[in-house]
Structure formats: C-alpha cells, structure tokens
Design a protein around this motif. Sequence first.
Motif, PDB file in Angstrom:
ATOM      1  N   GLN A   1       6.255   6.293   3.017  1.00 47.55           N
ATOM      2  CA  GLN A   1       4.622   6.718   3.402  1.00 47.55           C
ATOM      3  C   GLN A   1       4.440   6.422   4.586  1.00 47.55           C
ATOM      4  O   GLN A   1       5.380   5.416   5.119  1.00 47.55           O
ATOM      5  CB  GLN A   1       3.496   5.798   2.915  1.00 47.55           C
TER       6      GLN A   1
ATOM      7  N   GLN B   1       1.146   3.711  -2.634  1.00 48.24           N
ATOM      8  CA  GLN B   1       0.778   5.326  -2.529  1.00 48.24           C
ATOM      9  C   GLN B   1       1.943   6.601  -2.960  1.00 48.24           C
ATOM     10  O   GLN B   1       1.901   7.614  -3.558  1.00 48.24           O
ATOM     11  CB  GLN B   1       0.295   5.483  -1.440  1.00 48.24           C
TER      12      GLN B   1
ATOM     13  N   ILE C   1      -4.778   1.200   8.223  1.00 45.77           N
ATOM     14  CA  ILE C   1      -5.135   2.931   7.119  1.00 45.77           C
ATOM     15  C   ILE C   1      -4.945   2.124   5.880  1.00 45.77           C
ATOM     16  O   ILE C   1      -5.356   2.906   5.012  1.00 45.77           O
ATOM     17  CB  ILE C   1      -4.084   3.828   7.369  1.00 45.77           C
TER      18      ILE C   1
ATOM     19  N   SER D   1       0.940  -1.268  -0.041  1.00 44.71           N
ATOM     20  CA  SER D   1       0.252   0.134   0.273  1.00 44.71           C
ATOM     21  C   SER D   1       1.242   1.210  -0.058  1.00 44.71           C
ATOM     22  O   SER D   1       0.410   2.477  -0.963  1.00 44.71           O
ATOM     23  CB  SER D   1      -1.021   0.078   1.446  1.00 44.71           C
TER      24      SER D   1
ATOM     25  N   GLN E   1      -8.212   0.749   4.015  1.00 39.58           N
ATOM     26  CA  GLN E   1      -9.380   1.681   4.234  1.00 39.58           C
ATOM     27  C   GLN E   1      -8.809   2.241   3.233  1.00 39.58           C
ATOM     28  O   GLN E   1      -9.330   2.593   1.816  1.00 39.58           O
ATOM     29  CB  GLN E   1      -9.007   2.470   5.404  1.00 39.58           C
ATOM     30  N   TYR E   2      -7.549   2.310   3.145  1.00 43.37           N
ATOM     31  CA  TYR E   2      -7.008   3.047   0.943  1.00 43.37           C
ATOM     32  C   TYR E   2      -7.359   1.920   0.146  1.00 43.37           C
ATOM     33  O   TYR E   2      -8.468   2.341  -1.049  1.00 43.37           O
ATOM     34  CB  TYR E   2      -5.931   3.134   1.094  1.00 43.37           C
TER      35      TYR E   2
ATOM     36  N   GLU F   1     -10.056   7.634  -3.396  1.00 45.11           N
ATOM     37  CA  GLU F   1     -10.592   8.561  -1.887  1.00 45.11           C
ATOM     38  C   GLU F   1      -9.663   8.696  -1.163  1.00 45.11           C
ATOM     39  O   GLU F   1      -9.670   6.829  -0.488  1.00 45.11           O
ATOM     40  CB  GLU F   1     -11.573   8.910  -1.789  1.00 45.11           C
ATOM     41  N   ARG F   2      -9.636   9.312  -0.088  1.00 41.66           N
ATOM     42  CA  ARG F   2      -9.009   9.545   0.872  1.00 41.66           C
ATOM     43  C   ARG F   2     -10.205  10.203   1.538  1.00 41.66           C
ATOM     44  O   ARG F   2     -10.064  11.680   1.914  1.00 41.66           O
ATOM     45  CB  ARG F   2      -7.406  10.112   1.184  1.00 41.66           C
ATOM     46  N   ILE F   3     -10.184   9.358   2.580  1.00 40.76           N
ATOM     47  CA  ILE F   3     -11.375  10.343   3.952  1.00 40.76           C
ATOM     48  C   ILE F   3     -11.177   9.899   5.165  1.00 40.76           C
ATOM     49  O   ILE F   3     -10.078   8.626   6.045  1.00 40.76           O
ATOM     50  CB  ILE F   3     -12.416   9.542   3.609  1.00 40.76           C
ATOM     51  N   GLU F   4     -11.776  10.512   5.872  1.00 35.24           N
ATOM     52  CA  GLU F   4     -11.779  10.448   7.459  1.00 35.24           C
ATOM     53  C   GLU F   4     -12.448   8.858   8.142  1.00 35.24           C
ATOM     54  O   GLU F   4     -13.389   8.944   7.850  1.00 35.24           O
ATOM     55  CB  GLU F   4     -11.654  11.682   7.923  1.00 35.24           C
TER      56      GLU F   4
ATOM     57  N   THR G   1     -10.703   2.291  -0.163  1.00 28.49           N
ATOM     58  CA  THR G   1     -12.337   3.489  -0.939  1.00 28.49           C
ATOM     59  C   THR G   1     -11.398   4.476  -2.506  1.00 28.49           C
ATOM     60  O   THR G   1     -11.161   5.732  -2.173  1.00 28.49           O
ATOM     61  CB  THR G   1     -12.442   4.495   0.224  1.00 28.49           C
ATOM     62  N   TYR G   2     -10.091   3.829  -2.019  1.00 29.22           N
ATOM     63  CA  TYR G   2      -8.758   4.382  -3.941  1.00 29.22           C
ATOM     64  C   TYR G   2     -10.043   4.696  -4.846  1.00 29.22           C
ATOM     65  O   TYR G   2     -10.953   3.768  -5.225  1.00 29.22           O
ATOM     66  CB  TYR G   2      -7.780   3.515  -4.222  1.00 29.22           C
TER      67      TYR G   2
END
Length: 388
Positions: A258, A158, A266, A154, A269-270, A276-279, A273-274
């Motif tokens: 990174q 990134q 982390i 990951s 989630q990435y 996008e980076r979201i809270e 949602t890739y």
Amino acid sequence: MAEHKKNLAILGSTGSIGTQSLEVLDLIPDKFNIIALSAGNNIELVSEQIKKYTPKIVCVKTKEAADKLKEKHINTKFVYGDSGLIEIANLPEVEMVLVAVSGKIGLKPTIQAIKNKKDIALANKETLVMAGDIVMKLAREYNVNILPVDSEHSAIFQCLSNRKEVKHLVITASGGPFRNSTLEEMKDANLDEALAHPRWKMGKKITVDSATLMNKGLEVIEAHHLFNFKYEDIKVILHPQSYIHSAVEYNDGSIIAQIGNPSMHIPIQYALTYPERIEGIETESFDFVKAAKFEFYEPDMVKFPSLALAFEAGKKGGTYPVCLNAANEEAVFAFLEKKIKFLEIYEITKKIFDEYTSIENATLEQILEEDEKIRVKTRQLISKMRAL
Ligand code: NDP
Ligand code: MG
C-alpha cells in the motif's frame, strides 16, 4: 432517504490521532454522529471540541476537570477516569469506538466496547501488545471488526486478500531520527533530537519509541495478533521515505504494497468508513515522479536492539510482551522527564525483561497486575540508577 449516520465515540480526541480523526470527520459530515469524546489533561481543547461537535457525553481524567467543564457546557454529560471510559463503551447508541488514547488505559474500554458489539477503530497499540490473545478472541466471539488505524497495519489490512496464500508480511519503518547516527552519537542524544521525527508528527511517547525502533517492535506484536501471523513470517524493513506503508508477499512471489503520501488521515479514514473508500480530506494524488526514490535498508539490530527485544518478547509469548511494554513505557517517561539518557531506555527495559518471569494464559486481571508490578520495579530501578 438520508443515509444512516454512524454513531461514533472517540477516546483520546485531544491527541495527535484524535485531532486528525476530527479533521477527517469534518470533511465527511454526513457519515458520522459524534456521540462521545474523551480527553486527558487538555481541558481547553476538549472544551472547544464540545462547542463544535456537541457530543452527548464527555470523559476527562479527573472529577475536578469534569465539574469545571460542566459549568460551561450545561447540556453535556461529564464522566471521568477509567470508569468514565467504560461508561462510554457501554452507551447503547454508540456503534463504533475509535480508541486513540495512549497507553494502557485503552485496554479496558476496548474490551468493554467489544463485549457490547461495537466495532473498534484501533490506534492504541498497547491494547494488542498487552492482551492481544484476549482481545482478538473476544472480537471473534462477539463478531466485532477491529479496524487498524496504525498506518502499517492499515496497509497490511488493505493488501491481505487471501490469508492462506500469503508467505509473509513486510512492515516498513522510516528508521526515525537516528537512522544515520552512530551509537556514540545516540548516547548523547537529547530530548529534542529524539523528538525530531523525520516523517510523522505524533504524540511524544510514540515519537521516542520511533527513535529507538521499539515502536516497530510493538507493531510487530500488534501485527501478529491482528493478522494471526507467526513472528518468523513478519519482516521489518527500513524505508526512510515512508511511501510504502507496508506490504504482503504472496506464495507466488507477488508483493502487494500500500503506497501513498505519509499521512495518518488515510488510515484513520479507512478504519472509519471501511469497507467504503470515499473522497475525503486527502485530495492530492501521490506523485510517483516527484517521489522518485524508494530506498530500503536492513534494520541495524545493534543500533536498535529494542526491535530485537520486541521480537524476542513476542516469540516467548505469555506476559513477556506486557513486561516489554510496561518497562519501556516507564523508561520512555523517565527520558521525557530528562531523568535518563536515550540509550538507557533500552538498557532499563532489557534489565527488567531479563529478570522477568512470565505467566502463561494470563487473565485480564493478571495482565493488569503484572503491568503494575513491572512499572513499580522499573521506576525503582530508575531511582536507584539516579542515586548512583
Ligand atoms: P497523544 O499523546 O498525542 O494523545 C493521547 C490521547 O490520550 C490524548 O487525547 C490524551 O489526552 C489521552 N490520554 C493520555 N493519557 C490519558 C489518561 N491517563 N487518561 C485519559 N486520557 C489520556 O498520542 P497519539 O495520538 O500519538 O497516540 C495515541 C495512540 O495511537 C497510541 O497508542 C499510539 O501508539 C497510537 N498511534 C499513534 C500514531 C500517530 O501518528 N500519532 C500512529 C499509530 C498509532 P490529553 O492530551 O487531553 O491529556
Ligand atoms: Mg505505525
């Protein structure tokens, strides 16, 4: 208009990655519909998950387990075994499959999901170690994203912007529980010591692999396939704090890394949602001052020969990585059952590897046949050693 929710299947929802991915999803409920789950033996946990997430379909290991669950959850469809996982990969409404099962059972459903044009969030590294060429080729052919969940991959994913301008990849490793131990101490290491990973809480197989550094070796092979780098251009560096999750060095000498607290949430989630980076679940900022120290060491290939063997298997290509993976996994299982000693994991893998003749351009069927043959041979070797 409400945002489109992505339809997700999670294979291996009861494992370390599976449960952490559900923790991630709990915090972003508007983003995903959980359509399918799969478990192995942990029927109690999957039963709780069914209550909470109401998936349409659930796969377990055996027919008995499926029948038992059916009595309790009458609105859920239950399937089982390898064919059950394939059935999930075939579901038309599923858009993304998170492959978080451990071991070779991840391979077939991943391939099937790719053929059905579903994006893959991939935790299961065995899939790429065993059949990276086939899987990546299919992903290109079907125009499917393979989004890495493994934290190092990951990180590289990134950091990589222009592949052509990259000199090499730098994969970090914590060094595991035996980083400061002598070979003599490692000889007598017991199961609890091998499972006491200083940084990560993971499934048992990958935790033992982290103690031998075979995990890092498998990750090198995984990175080779995911990012199409030659083995000569993949470096491994020990970084006990695990703050830098991996890095990329560009032609001009710039290194992009990174960084973050060691948390699988982390990368999970990435991948989900890739781009996008979201809270989400991780809200605490990384504290540079508190972290203070970033240390780096060269991996000791004498203490951790599994890493060198993995590089060798990768470079040799063919089905050598299949052999490495299968022999190592059987040896790790034997260690987990207290049948062999810690250092024998490597010795057994090495012996099987040295006696192995690889197949070039193997088909999926050949890979699975080789895998089975190697496992039988490894188990025989272990029985023979125990009889002495
Ligand atoms: P776990 O052992 O914690 O979980 C494995 C999952 O797969 C469980 O849901 C388990 O079911 C299921 N499973 C295992 N065997 C079978 C089987 N024969 N049939 C059906 N289901 C099965 O492993 P991890 O979550 O740690 O790892 C999963 C994958 O992700 C591995 O490939 C690992 O290398 C990779 N990975 C893990 C990381 C981590 O931090 N944990 C980091 C990077 C990669 P059950 O428990 O119900 O029996
Ligand atoms: Mg990793």
